[in-house]
Write a protein that holds these residues in place. Structure first.
Motif, mmCIF file in Angstrom:
data_model
loop_
_atom_site.group_PDB
_atom_site.id
_atom_site.type_symbol
_atom_site.label_atom_id
_atom_site.label_comp_id
_atom_site.label_asym_id
_atom_site.label_seq_id
_atom_site.Cartn_x
_atom_site.Cartn_y
_atom_site.Cartn_z
ATOM 1 N N VAL A 18 0.839 -1.199 0.000
ATOM 2 C CA VAL A 18 0.000 0.000 0.000
ATOM 3 C C VAL A 18 0.877 1.253 0.000
ATOM 4 C CG1 VAL A 18 -1.690 1.313 1.339
ATOM 5 C CG2 VAL A 18 -1.958 -1.142 1.077
ATOM 6 N N LYS A 19 1.958 1.231 0.768
ATOM 7 C CA LYS A 19 2.867 2.380 0.799
ATOM 8 C C LYS A 19 3.537 2.579 -0.553
ATOM 9 C CE LYS A 19 3.678 2.254 5.723
ATOM 10 N NZ LYS A 19 4.613 2.093 6.813
ATOM 11 N N GLN A 20 3.874 1.503 -1.243
ATOM 12 C CA GLN A 20 4.456 1.617 -2.576
ATOM 13 C C GLN A 20 3.451 2.199 -3.559
ATOM 14 O OE1 GLN A 20 5.666 -2.369 -3.504
ATOM 15 N NE2 GLN A 20 7.655 -2.190 -2.469
ATOM 16 N N MET A 21 2.218 1.758 -3.459
ATOM 17 C CA MET A 21 1.184 2.272 -4.349
ATOM 18 C C MET A 21 0.912 3.748 -4.097
ATOM 19 S SD MET A 21 -1.382 -1.002 -4.414
ATOM 20 C CE MET A 21 -2.528 -0.325 -5.583
ATOM 21 N N GLU A 22 0.948 4.176 -2.812
ATOM 22 C CA GLU A 22 0.774 5.588 -2.493
ATOM 23 C C GLU A 22 1.913 6.422 -3.064
ATOM 24 O OE1 GLU A 22 0.329 5.914 1.711
ATOM 25 O OE2 GLU A 22 -1.718 5.176 1.691
ATOM 26 N N ALA A 23 3.150 5.912 -2.980
ATOM 27 C CA ALA A 23 4.296 6.629 -3.533
ATOM 28 C C ALA A 23 4.171 6.736 -5.056
ATOM 29 C CB ALA A 23 5.597 5.926 -3.151
ATOM 30 N N GLU A 24 3.730 5.664 -5.708
ATOM 31 C CA GLU A 24 3.535 5.679 -7.160
ATOM 32 C C GLU A 24 2.440 6.669 -7.553
ATOM 33 O OE1 GLU A 24 1.960 2.597 -10.553
ATOM 34 O OE2 GLU A 24 3.064 1.771 -8.845
ATOM 35 N N LEU A 25 1.352 6.698 -6.783
ATOM 36 C CA LEU A 25 0.273 7.642 -7.043
ATOM 37 C C LEU A 25 0.756 9.072 -6.869
ATOM 38 C CD1 LEU A 25 -2.732 8.184 -7.645
ATOM 39 C CD2 LEU A 25 -3.151 7.992 -5.182
#
Length: 188
Positions: A18-25
């Motif tokens: 989830v943290k990786q996806m937030e950084a990508e977003l």
């Protein structure tokens, strides 16, 4: 009814994925914002674009809060209903059957609401019929053949609309009586 939440057991945004996806977003949103500014659309007041009706992209924190709210709502579980005896249920059903569903005071209000809703619905139907007629009639032959039917439908809708509006006007006295609390003459 008490609602149990599992929010204490589940932590939002705690996993690595989830943290990786937030950084990508966040990267995608900043790239989009940079592209918007590069194309000459500076943000206007309150963050809205002054040249477009489309608002600029929001930041990641907004989407995090929105996701957290959706998850918290989804994690709420209703408590089991209390056990009721069959005698209590039957007694309550009997009382509801013995009481009057409509009273002389509530019937005019219900009719007023019905005719108000009906007039709005009929206006929408008439508008949709006229819109479809303009879209449908491309050839003179079709217009000549179907115009009498269309004219009858419009006349029928107009008459029914006027009837509903007149009835709603007559019944509006009961609504005014309910809102103001004062007595008015009986509705005829």
């Amino acid at each position: 009814m008490k609602i149990w939440t599992m929010c204490e057991a589940y932590r939002v945004s705690s996993s690595v994925k989830v943290k990786q996806m937030e950084a990508e977003l966040s990267q995608q949103l900043s790239a989009l914002q940079a592209e918007i500014e590069e194309n000459g659309f500076p943000p206007g007041a309150e963050g809205f674009n002054s040249y477009s009706s489309v608002p600029p992209p929001r930041d990641v924190s907004f989407f995090c809060v929105e996701r957290e709210h959706a998850l918290r709502t989804g994690l709420q579980v209703a408590e089991a209903l209390p056990v009721r005896s069959a005698a209590d249920v039957i007694q309550r059903e009997l009382q509801s059957c013995l009481s009057l569903e409509y009273s002389p005071d509530s019937l005019p209000l219900l009719l007023h609401q019905f005719y108000t809703d009906r007039s709005f619905h009929l206006a929408q139907i008439k508008y949709q019929l006229m819109l479809r007629w303009t879209r449908f009639c491309r050839h003179t032959g079709v217009i000549e053949e179907l115009y009498p039917h269309y004219k009858d439908q419009v006349r029928y809708l107009t008459e029914e609309y006027e009837d509903a509006v007149q009835r709603a006007r007559r019944l509006s006295a009961s609504r005014e009586k309910m809102l103001t609390g004062r007595e008015t003459s009986p509705i005829c």
